[in-house]
Design an enzyme around this catalytic site. Structure first.
Site, PDB file in Angstrom:
ATOM      1  CB  SER A  17       2.900  -0.267   1.007  1.00  0.00           C
ATOM      2  OG  SER A  17       3.047  -0.625   2.477  1.00  0.00           O
ATOM      3  CG  HIS A  44      -0.035  -0.307   3.614  1.00  0.00           C
ATOM      4  ND1 HIS A  44      -0.003  -1.145   3.157  1.00  0.00           N
ATOM      5  CD2 HIS A  44      -1.641  -0.075   3.618  1.00  0.00           C
ATOM      6  CE1 HIS A  44      -0.813  -1.756   2.173  1.00  0.00           C
ATOM      7  NE2 HIS A  44      -2.056  -0.989   2.498  1.00  0.00           N
ATOM      8  CG  ASP A 137      -4.256  -2.823   0.331  1.00  0.00           C
ATOM      9  OD1 ASP A 137      -5.455  -3.095   0.130  1.00  0.00           O
ATOM     10  OD2 ASP A 137      -4.376  -1.865   1.359  1.00  0.00           O
TER      11      ASP A 137
END
Length: 193
Positions: A17, A44, A137
């Site tokens: 991310s 992301h 995540d």
């Protein structure tokens, strides 16, 4: 009559991310042409904008780089990026699926969703890599990779631009190997020898 499905030998899944571009710039260009595995990547990205990840890495990598498409077969020597606003999954017959199911941990695409589906498809032939990121995540997905017998690598949190994601991955998967980015690149290259 459809073509017979040829099982894939193995695959690499990578999740990142915040700080992903710099981290992936160390790893992905290091993979040689003819790398025998598919590399599936979730980063992301904002759901309302086009992702530039595939086009950015296309000129930097020896492997074919593309944004994943629904129902395409997983091919070796190819890097697939999840498109914005879709979860990327691997089906048991080694085809890709895109899903618009609810976000996971505010993320779509979700690293957990890719890792869990790939662990189901590839079992112990999967290597999961968690890099820099600012949320949790990927932790649950990396646990699924370990539970299926696969290899788990995590960027050493102290070297990550954002430590929350690799720290959460270690907490969920303490047997994962901690490596800096150069070590991860070397390890993935060693899998092809």
């Amino acid at each position: 009559m459809s073509d017979p499905v040829i099982p894939q030998a193995a695959a690499i899944v990578i999740g990142a991310s915040a700080g992903a571009l710099d981290a992936l710039s160390v790893i992905l260009p290091s993979l040689p042409s003819g790398y025998p595995y598919a590399v599936l990547v979730v980063v992301h990205v904002p759901s309302d904008r086009k992702s530039l990840m595939a086009s950015l890495f296309e000129s930097r990598c020896s492997l074919r780089v593309k944004e994943a498409e629904d129902k395409e077969p997983v091919e070796p020597a190819t890097i697939y990026f999840a498109p914005p606003d879709y979860h990327l999954l691997v089906d048991p017959d080694f085809h890709l699926s895109l899903s618009s199911d609810e976000p996971v941990l505010y993320s779509r695409p979700s690293i957990d969703v890719l890792f869990e589906s790939a662990a189901d498809a590839y079992g112990d032939a999967l290597t999961g890599v968690i890099l820099t990121g600012a949320n949790h995540d990927g932790a649950k997905g990396l646990r699924a990779v370990c539970d299926a017998g696969g290899r788990a690598l995590v960027q050493t949190p102290a070297t990550a631009e954002e430590q929350a994601m690799p720290t959460a991955a270690f907490k969920a998967c303490p047997e994962a190997r901690a490596m800096d980015l150069d070590e991860i690149a070397a390890f993935l290259n060693s899998l092809s020898r």
